[in-house]
Write an enzyme that holds these catalytic residues in place. Structure first.
Site, PDB file in Angstrom:
ATOM      1  N   HIS A   1      88.993  54.151  58.420  1.00 41.17           N
ATOM      2  CA  HIS A   1      87.854  53.646  59.186  1.00 41.17           C
ATOM      3  C   HIS A   1      88.072  53.931  60.666  1.00 41.17           C
ATOM      4  CE1 HIS A   1      84.892  50.803  60.866  1.00 41.17           C
ATOM      5  NE2 HIS A   1      84.311  50.900  59.703  1.00 41.17           N
TER       6      HIS A   1
ATOM      7  N   ASP B   1      82.989  51.188  51.885  1.00 40.63           N
ATOM      8  CA  ASP B   1      82.107  52.164  51.242  1.00 40.63           C
ATOM      9  C   ASP B   1      82.639  52.588  49.871  1.00 40.63           C
ATOM     10  OD1 ASP B   1      80.214  52.427  53.405  1.00 40.63           O
ATOM     11  OD2 ASP B   1      81.780  53.471  54.509  1.00 40.63           O
TER      12      ASP B   1
END
Length: 427
Positions: free
Chosen positions: A312, A369
């Site tokens: 991330h 995700d």
């Protein structure tokens, strides 16, 4: 009124062309420190250059706090871990927009507004007939939200502040209906109207999956997991789409057009489309027939193959949302008795990477995700709707930032640049 950032009394000294200037160091409520460069160009003629805003704070905000090194995410001070266990998405939406959790009376009134504004203007419903079959629901949604401003024109700066509850409820509720209608349009099914007796998440699932020939049975496990997903996605500080909302909003663009811009930003594969990219990656791994082989390809810097749903931009440890969703994902799949070969690939990939030193050293943990795409698939939600549901969850955050930005009377956003083109030429 937005709190002002606190000066520390310290200064950073910058030397430019033999001239020394002092730039104030400021500090946020959680100890974040920044160098205030507002006077830099005026004093030196220089601007800062920071491509992709890797080290630039574009604003002060009271909405969401993230600490990427410690894996912390809080909405208005509340840890995300507590919110997903103790409140609903409707509570969270109210919290983000108003700055406090609703009292029982405030929640009842807000829920009533959501129900009252769940229907689309009937003239707008006919717009769906003019999109080509197979049009991506995200593109339909962005277009329809922009069109809302012609049906509800009083969403400018002053009216929005005067009636924030109504404007917020209309958007959050109507967009849910639009999203379901967009999906039905994309598959050629008749639209399903919302019911007044269902909760926010139950209504969305009902409008998505009910059919005249096959009534949809609403399972509480499905409602609960969707509620959790929407809370986890409700805000995430100054990401790409939120920055787009604040940038357009600074020009006093009406709320609906501003949110439409946020949806456009979210539709990109590097932002909201990442969970759909995860499913595409899992299908590729399945075709290859070996998870270990694809992991080796991902480690090869000369191989273009990349693992999606890992790492991330902000978090340098496990994404706190991913910790929550990982646990809930496994519980949900078990409760729903899901038997899906693609999900088995995902579980094997997760297991290997969490024990592989290559990923551990680089802090490439599965992110939100990775897991959200798996859950959406288990819910029966098609891949082209993944990003649309992300948008449903992110709406309260966008509205909160828009409201905060216009309330602070922000100047129109206008970054500088360093020109690198041709110098003066004459014809």
């Amino acid at each position: 009124m937005l709190k002002k950032v606190k000066p520390t009394g310290e200064f950073a000294t910058l030397t430019v062309g033999g001239q020394q200037i002092q730039l104030p160091i400021v500090i946020g409520s959680e100890g974040e420190r920044g160098i205030d460069v507002a006077e830099l160009r005026k004093k030196t003629g220089c601007v800062t250059l920071d491509p992709s805003f890797m080290n630039t704070a574009s604003c002060c905000s009271e909405v969401t706090f993230i600490d990427g090194e410690r894996g912390i995410l809080r909405y208005r001070g509340y840890p995300i871990e507590e919110l997903v266990r103790k409140v609903s998405f409707v509570d969270t939406a109210y919290l983000l927009v108003h700055g406090a959790l609703p009292s029982p009376g405030e929640k009842r009134k807000f829920s009533q507004l959501l129900t009252a504004n769940s229907l689309l203007h009937e003239d707008m419903r006919h717009f769906f007939d003019h999109f080509p079959r197979g049009a991506h629901p995200m593109h339909i949604l962005g277009t329809m939200i922009n069109a809302l401003s012609t049906f509800y024109p009083n969403v400018d700066l002053l009216s929005m502040l005067d009636d924030i509850d109504l404007s917020t409820a209309r958007l959050i509720s109507t967009v849910r209906t639009m999203a379901a209608f967009a999906y039905k349009k994309s598959i050629g099914d008749p639209v399903v109207y919302p019911r007044h007796d269902l909760s926010y998440c139950a209504n969305f699932l009902y409008m998505m999956f009910d059919s005249p020939i096959k009534p949809y049975v609403i399972r509480p496990e499905a409602v609960d997991i969707l509620n959790l997903l929407l809370i986890l996605h409700a805000d995430h500080e100054q990401n790409c789409s939120t920055t787009a909302v604040r940038t357009l909003g600074s020009a006093q663009v009406n709320l609906y057009a501003t949110i439409s811009a946020g949806i456009s930003a979210l539709s990109g594969p590097l932002h909201g489309g990442a969970n759909q990219a995860v499913i595409d990656m899992l299908k590729h791994i399945q075709r290859e027939g070996s998870v270990k082989k694809c992991i080796a390809k991902a480690k090869d810097k000369d191989d273009p193959f990349r693992l999606m749903g890992f790492g991330h931009r902000v978090y340098k440890t496990f994404d706190p949302r991913a910790k929550i969703i990982k646990e809930e994902c496994h519980k949900f799949l078990k409760a729903m008795h899901v038997d899906d070969s693609l999900l088995e690939v995902a579980m094997e990939l997760e297991d290997i990477t969490l024990r592989d030193e290559y990923f551990i050293e680089r802090k490439l943990y599965p992110n939100v995700d990775f897991y959200s795409g798996i859950i959406y698939r288990a819910l029966g939600i098609p891949e082209n709707m993944f990003t649309v549901i992300f948008a449903l969850g992110r709406l309260p955050g966008w509205i909160a930032h828009w409201k905060e930005m216009i309330g602070a009377h922000t100047k129109i956003t206008r970054p500088r640049q360093i020109y690198v083109g041709e110098t003066l030429k004459h014809l």
